[in-house]
Design a protein around this motif. Sequence first.
Motif, PDB file in Angstrom:
ATOM      1  N   PRO A  35       0.816  -1.224   0.000  1.00 32.22           N
ATOM      2  CA  PRO A  35       0.000   0.000   0.000  1.00 32.22           C
ATOM      3  C   PRO A  35       0.844   1.266   0.000  1.00 32.22           C
ATOM      4  O   PRO A  35       1.992   1.277   0.437  1.00 32.22           O
ATOM      5  N   ALA A  36       0.225   2.330  -0.487  1.00 35.87           N
ATOM      6  CA  ALA A  36       0.794   3.670  -0.379  1.00 35.87           C
ATOM      7  C   ALA A  36       0.183   4.370   0.823  1.00 35.87           C
ATOM      8  O   ALA A  36      -0.935   4.065   1.235  1.00 35.87           O
ATOM      9  N   CYS A  37       0.910   5.298   1.387  1.00 36.85           N
ATOM     10  CA  CYS A  37       0.356   6.104   2.468  1.00 36.85           C
ATOM     11  C   CYS A  37      -0.805   6.929   1.916  1.00 36.85           C
ATOM     12  O   CYS A  37      -0.743   7.441   0.783  1.00 36.85           O
ATOM     13  N   PRO A  38      -1.888   7.108   2.668  1.00 39.34           N
ATOM     14  CA  PRO A  38      -2.980   7.977   2.213  1.00 39.34           C
ATOM     15  C   PRO A  38      -2.445   9.365   1.864  1.00 39.34           C
ATOM     16  O   PRO A  38      -1.594   9.906   2.577  1.00 39.34           O
ATOM     17  N   GLN A  39      -2.951   9.926   0.780  1.00 38.46           N
ATOM     18  CA  GLN A  39      -2.360  11.167   0.264  1.00 38.46           C
ATOM     19  C   GLN A  39      -3.305  11.901  -0.654  1.00 38.46           C
ATOM     20  O   GLN A  39      -4.202  11.302  -1.243  1.00 38.46           O
ATOM     21  N   PRO A  40      -3.081  13.215  -0.819  1.00 42.45           N
ATOM     22  CA  PRO A  40      -3.852  13.983  -1.796  1.00 42.45           C
ATOM     23  C   PRO A  40      -3.277  13.769  -3.190  1.00 42.45           C
ATOM     24  O   PRO A  40      -2.206  13.171  -3.346  1.00 42.45           O
ATOM     25  N   PRO A  41      -3.955  14.253  -4.227  1.00 43.85           N
ATOM     26  CA  PRO A  41      -3.359  14.203  -5.572  1.00 43.85           C
ATOM     27  C   PRO A  41      -2.071  15.015  -5.614  1.00 43.85           C
ATOM     28  O   PRO A  41      -1.930  16.030  -4.937  1.00 43.85           O
ATOM     29  N   SER A  42      -1.137  14.566  -6.416  1.00 42.01           N
ATOM     30  CA  SER A  42       0.140  15.262  -6.529  1.00 42.01           C
ATOM     31  C   SER A  42      -0.026  16.611  -7.212  1.00 42.01           C
ATOM     32  O   SER A  42      -0.782  16.760  -8.177  1.00 42.01           O
ATOM     33  N   SER A  43       0.719  17.602  -6.735  1.00 46.18           N
ATOM     34  CA  SER A  43       0.718  18.914  -7.382  1.00 46.18           C
ATOM     35  C   SER A  43       1.423  18.863  -8.730  1.00 46.18           C
ATOM     36  O   SER A  43       1.278  19.785  -9.539  1.00 46.18           O
ATOM     37  N   LEU A  44       2.183  17.796  -8.991  1.00 43.84           N
ATOM     38  CA  LEU A  44       2.891  17.639 -10.263  1.00 43.84           C
ATOM     39  C   LEU A  44       2.223  16.597 -11.153  1.00 43.84           C
ATOM     40  O   LEU A  44       2.862  16.032 -12.035  1.00 43.84           O
ATOM     41  N   ALA A  85       7.394  15.692  -2.117  1.00 42.52           N
ATOM     42  CA  ALA A  85       7.246  16.759  -1.130  1.00 42.52           C
ATOM     43  C   ALA A  85       6.840  16.237   0.247  1.00 42.52           C
ATOM     44  O   ALA A  85       6.237  16.963   1.035  1.00 42.52           O
ATOM     45  N   TYR A  86       7.142  14.992   0.527  1.00 44.75           N
ATOM     46  CA  TYR A  86       6.776  14.343   1.790  1.00 44.75           C
ATOM     47  C   TYR A  86       5.267  14.201   1.971  1.00 44.75           C
ATOM     48  O   TYR A  86       4.805  13.928   3.082  1.00 44.75           O
ATOM     49  N   VAL A  87       4.501  14.352   0.907  1.00 40.47           N
ATOM     50  CA  VAL A  87       3.045  14.195   1.029  1.00 40.47           C
ATOM     51  C   VAL A  87       2.459  13.249  -0.014  1.00 40.47           C
ATOM     52  O   VAL A  87       1.320  12.781   0.146  1.00 40.47           O
ATOM     53  N   THR A  88       3.174  12.960  -1.092  1.00 42.11           N
ATOM     54  CA  THR A  88       2.657  12.070  -2.128  1.00 42.11           C
ATOM     55  C   THR A  88       3.730  11.063  -2.547  1.00 42.11           C
ATOM     56  O   THR A  88       4.906  11.203  -2.231  1.00 42.11           O
ATOM     57  N   GLY A  89       3.289  10.045  -3.305  1.00 37.53           N
ATOM     58  CA  GLY A  89       4.206   9.061  -3.861  1.00 37.53           C
ATOM     59  C   GLY A  89       4.256   7.778  -3.061  1.00 37.53           C
ATOM     60  O   GLY A  89       3.675   7.647  -1.975  1.00 37.53           O
ATOM     61  N   SER A  90       4.969   6.797  -3.617  1.00 37.03           N
ATOM     62  CA  SER A  90       5.145   5.491  -2.976  1.00 37.03           C
ATOM     63  C   SER A  90       6.296   4.766  -3.645  1.00 37.03           C
ATOM     64  O   SER A  90       6.451   4.819  -4.866  1.00 37.03           O
ATOM     65  N   GLY A  91       7.068   4.054  -2.850  1.00 35.74           N
ATOM     66  CA  GLY A  91       8.111   3.209  -3.415  1.00 35.74           C
ATOM     67  C   GLY A  91       7.557   2.039  -4.203  1.00 35.74           C
ATOM     68  O   GLY A  91       8.278   1.421  -4.992  1.00 35.74           O
ATOM     69  N   GLU A  92       6.263   1.729  -4.025  1.00 38.42           N
ATOM     70  CA  GLU A  92       5.622   0.633  -4.739  1.00 38.42           C
ATOM     71  C   GLU A  92       5.143   1.043  -6.133  1.00 38.42           C
ATOM     72  O   GLU A  92       4.640   0.214  -6.889  1.00 38.42           O
ATOM     73  N   SER A  93       5.293   2.301  -6.473  1.00 38.79           N
ATOM     74  CA  SER A  93       4.819   2.817  -7.754  1.00 38.79           C
ATOM     75  C   SER A  93       5.491   2.124  -8.938  1.00 38.79           C
ATOM     76  O   SER A  93       6.689   1.815  -8.907  1.00 38.79           O
TER      77      SER A  93
END
Length: 374
Positions: A35-44, A85-93
């Motif tokens: 799983p990825a950490c819960p997060q908002p949509p990426s600004s990028l 930015a410490y708010v989005t993404g995942s190493g599992e991507s």
Amino acid sequence: MLITTRGVRYAKAARFAEPEPVTWDGVLGSSQRGPACPQPPSSLLAVVGNSVEGLSFDEHCQVLSVTAPDSASGLPVMVWFHGGAYVTGSGESKKYDAALLAAEGVVVVSVSYRLGVFGYLRDDLGLLDQLVALRWVRDNIAAFGGDPSNVTAFGQSAGADSVYALMLADTEGLFHRAILQSAPLGARGPERAEMTAALREFVSVDASTPVEDVLAVQQQVPAMAARFGLAGGMPFGPVLGEIDLSAAASRIELLVGHTADDGSPYVADHPEAWATVTELVFAEPARRLAADWTAAGGQAATYNFRGKPPGAPWGACHCMELPFLFDPEGWAGAGMLAGQEPDPVLAKTVRGIWTGFARNGMDALPSRSLEFGE
């Protein structure tokens, strides 16, 4: 032939609690992404695409994946810390699938860690997650054919900032080389501690607050943080105390750099400001860190990545080197590529430099000041 083992749990933790190591079950070759950490949509999102597409979300996201050549033994290890930015993404991507990198003769570990309020509201828990992951590598990577005495930590953007913090926090010699890709070191400074204190006052959540409510509050943080200048552009992240580079510099070889237009996505409508933002946030701090690292008794080299496909709308922008480093299929549709594929010759060169550095450090670099691309 390569073997990838995904979604390996390296730690567990209650919300806002320190991570507790989890013993590996010894299973190789599992294919289920964690799983990825819960997060908002990426600004990028428009620039890089959706980095968490197809993943589940769970605040208990302390997992890692390992990609290694079949029958590997004693290979260099590269441990990847994703950005966002410490708010989005995942190493599992899928964007960080590492088959092409591992095919260069290394073992690649990709780490997921707690983000945003979950990871950095209290006690830099995301950083503690990362340290536990590095201990997992030390204790278990030999089973995948990796050499725990030859570990390179590498990351991009907030992941590179993480590696910088890990270099200062690691007192156990958990890694021996570091690659910092587009670390936003210009967003650090005396304002960060003050901003974090204000953030902790501003965000009122506890262990029972529903995840969606935590994220709703988190989305209000950037407006609050804006008054802290450059630091406000990355309100979450580890707070570093007094910095002494000498201990880390004595044991870690450093490769640090940026892309030629790192700042462009953040001021996309003002091309005249691209160079200024790149210089302030990424380029000058990278050069300064390399100089300070050398002055502290360490070895350091710098790079500037200029590669970009024809028609790239933001030039050689933030994240542009990533499709040249990881498997490009995960980057199909990324706006920054303008419908093109990464140049395979340049991609091979980048992977060769990165893995060569992981294998033999400074001796593998053709220069202490590298230029890639145009």
